[in-house]
Design an enzyme around this catalytic site. Sequence first.
Site, short mmCIF file in Angstrom:
data_model
loop_
_atom_site.label_atom_id
_atom_site.label_comp_id
_atom_site.label_asym_id
_atom_site.label_seq_id
_atom_site.Cartn_x
_atom_site.Cartn_y
_atom_site.Cartn_z
N ASP A 28 0.86 -1.17 0.00
CA ASP A 28 0.00 0.00 0.00
C ASP A 28 0.90 1.23 0.00
O ASP A 28 1.56 1.53 0.99
CB ASP A 28 -0.86 -0.04 1.27
CG ASP A 28 -2.11 0.81 1.16
OD1 ASP A 28 -2.06 1.84 0.46
OD2 ASP A 28 -3.12 0.45 1.79
N ASP A 48 -2.68 4.75 -2.42
CA ASP A 48 -3.56 5.51 -1.53
C ASP A 48 -3.95 6.85 -2.17
O ASP A 48 -3.10 7.54 -2.74
CB ASP A 48 -2.82 5.76 -0.21
CG ASP A 48 -3.71 6.28 0.88
OD1 ASP A 48 -4.70 5.62 1.21
OD2 ASP A 48 -3.42 7.37 1.41
N GLU A 61 -6.69 4.16 -5.34
CA GLU A 61 -7.87 4.58 -4.59
C GLU A 61 -8.30 5.95 -5.11
O GLU A 61 -7.53 6.90 -5.06
CB GLU A 61 -7.55 4.67 -3.09
CG GLU A 61 -8.77 4.98 -2.25
CD GLU A 61 -8.43 5.52 -0.87
OE1 GLU A 61 -9.28 5.45 0.02
OE2 GLU A 61 -7.31 6.04 -0.67
N HIS A 105 -10.64 -1.31 5.22
CA HIS A 105 -10.29 -0.81 6.55
C HIS A 105 -10.90 0.57 6.82
O HIS A 105 -10.77 1.08 7.92
CB HIS A 105 -8.77 -0.75 6.68
CG HIS A 105 -8.17 0.26 5.73
ND1 HIS A 105 -8.25 0.12 4.35
CD2 HIS A 105 -7.54 1.43 5.96
CE1 HIS A 105 -7.67 1.17 3.79
NE2 HIS A 105 -7.22 1.97 4.73
N ASP A 106 -11.50 1.18 5.81
CA ASP A 106 -12.12 2.50 5.98
C ASP A 106 -13.64 2.42 6.08
O ASP A 106 -14.29 3.44 6.29
CB ASP A 106 -11.79 3.40 4.78
CG ASP A 106 -10.33 3.84 4.76
OD1 ASP A 106 -9.69 3.84 5.82
OD2 ASP A 106 -9.84 4.17 3.66
O1 TEU Z 1 -8.32 6.97 2.59
C1 TEU Z 1 -8.68 8.11 1.91
C2 TEU Z 1 -9.88 8.74 2.37
O2 TEU Z 1 -10.34 9.65 1.71
C3 TEU Z 1 -10.47 8.25 3.63
O3 TEU Z 1 -9.78 8.81 4.67
C4 TEU Z 1 -11.87 8.60 3.70
O4 TEU Z 1 -12.01 9.99 3.62
C5 TEU Z 1 -12.44 8.15 4.99
O5 TEU Z 1 -12.03 6.88 5.31
C6 TEU Z 1 -13.91 8.14 4.85
O6 TEU Z 1 -14.42 8.42 6.08
C7 TEU Z 1 -6.99 6.60 2.53
C8 TEU Z 1 -6.75 5.42 3.43
O7 TEU Z 1 -7.47 4.32 2.96
C9 TEU Z 1 -7.09 5.80 4.83
O8 TEU Z 1 -6.99 4.73 5.73
C10 TEU Z 1 -6.14 6.91 5.24
O9 TEU Z 1 -6.49 7.39 6.50
C11 TEU Z 1 -6.19 8.07 4.24
O10 TEU Z 1 -6.11 7.64 2.89
C12 TEU Z 1 -5.00 8.98 4.45
O11 TEU Z 1 -3.83 8.35 4.02
#
Ligand code: TEU
Length: 545
Positions: free
Chosen positions: A102, A203, A245, A319-320
């Site tokens: 990642d 990411d 992403e 994970h989000d």
């Molecule tokens: O996620 C991008 C992102 O936009 C998320 O933070 C999203 O806004 C949130 O989960 C929705 O509530 C990526 C990663 O997957 C995330 O884990 C990281 O925190 C983020 O980037 C920053 O690197």
Amino acid sequence: MLDKNRPGWWRNATIYQIYPKSFQDTTGSGTGDLKGIISRLDYLQKLGIDVIWLSPVFASPQVDNGYDVSDYRAIDPMYGSLEDMRELIAEGKKRGIGIVLDMVLNHSSDQHRWFLEAKSSRDNPCHDYYVWRDGTPDQYPNDMKAAFGGPAWTWVPEVGQYYFHQFAPQQPDLNWENPALRRELYDMILWWMEQGVAGFRLDVIDQIAKEPDRGITNNGPRLHEYLRELSAETFQKGCMVTVGEAWGADLERAKLYSAPDGSELSMVFQFEHILLDQQPGKTKWDLAPLPLVQLKKTMARWQTGLHNQGWNSLFMSSHDLPRIVSRWGDDGKYREESAKMLATMLHGMQGTPYIYQGEELGMTNIRLPITEYRDLETLNLYQERLEQGYPEEDVLASIYARSRDNARTPMQWDDSPNGGFTAGEPWIQVNSNYREINAAAQIEDENSVFSYYRRLTALRKEYPVFIEGDFTLLEPEHPNLFVYRREYQGEQLLVVCNFGDQQTEWELPAEWKDAEVLIANYPPQDGNLLRPWEAKILLCPAVRS
Ligand code: TEU
């Protein structure tokens, strides 16, 4: 085993996401580690996956659980060593499992050497690796906000400037306009390719071409120029699988990202389907029901839109995101049925499926006292909303439904203390339902959610129509049935899903009456009644003349 040196191999792959902090601890530290992943490779092989996507394991202060990287070429000691990573890659290879790293290329940690140098002086060569604007301590360059709350600008007195960060202040944005920075990133990626990885998840890749002066965060004008350069300088020199992403991707843009000529990436995570149960103009914390008819039409538009013109990633968990069985399914009475139905709906489609750790067990959301949450997004939201005068119970209801920590509780391996995740004190609580919902209870049980995912994964390897077939949505306006057909060279699939706990009358079209049932989440039954959350996939073989 898939031959990962064949171009486009990832079209046939199923990818499994591991959140390393919560997967398997072998030291008693309370956090997972690489050795823990190695110890579970046999489990993953049994599930039948081809690739592991590892959330970041690089050196990091862990402000955002590793999405704040302080050294892209080092493994965080919490997870082990570079030696362990090499062992994981080698042990994975033996089992036909590739490792996808990642890569957080939009921002680094504020503890990265580049940033420490950058903020020491405007003359430092690394200064321009980040995005700076002049100003005075009492006047932000503009009113842009960061994703985790607060302003997107932080003042550094040493240089008398603000730096830009789309996420936490400890995650300063990298300046892709600087060619030297881009070269550093490419060299680092090439170095990982030499270590034998199978690819990369990128990411928030749609945010790299930001232009804060114009308020632009994602989809900046130079985005695809950067991506093509990145791809040519790195991924195309190997047979990498790459997934970006891209919260801001629409269909037209996804065609660029995943163009069949391989000029950018293999595929993107786009979020149109995920955003459907969010009220327009509101945030994910403002809960709304899932509009099924819209979900069907959205999925269908992506299926037909990218057919032969790009490639879909198929996911509903990460994970989000909250646990899918709690979000779109029923995590009570029909937990197993609905988990299997959702899997059927997704894995029957064209694209590369992603399984998020624990999804294959039907793991559920959790409710914790606020002091037990760990995610900075959740904790910031809680503070912010209380200050804005929201009642605490409403704020907690949003957190129970949508907190990222729902997906981050430890993997439930067995019914021993802490679900077999750790012999120590877990960094975040284990869901107390681990005694019923765990891998050990499911692996040998033919009727388990695990066995169902395993069969789906195997079916995709057996029948080319899963990989190549086109897509037709049937019953588009039906309020609770999700039915579609796939076809490739005369071979046809019919995917039937009863979305909800109501029984539904539905007559199978005549041409399907004698079709073979490839998989189903209920035993066969005569008649036209679909049971709660019932799902099945039927096969009509090609007629050979
Ligand atoms: O996620 C991008 C992102 O936009 C998320 O933070 C999203 O806004 C949130 O989960 C929705 O509530 C990526 C990663 O997957 C995330 O884990 C990281 O925190 C983020 O980037 C920053 O690197």
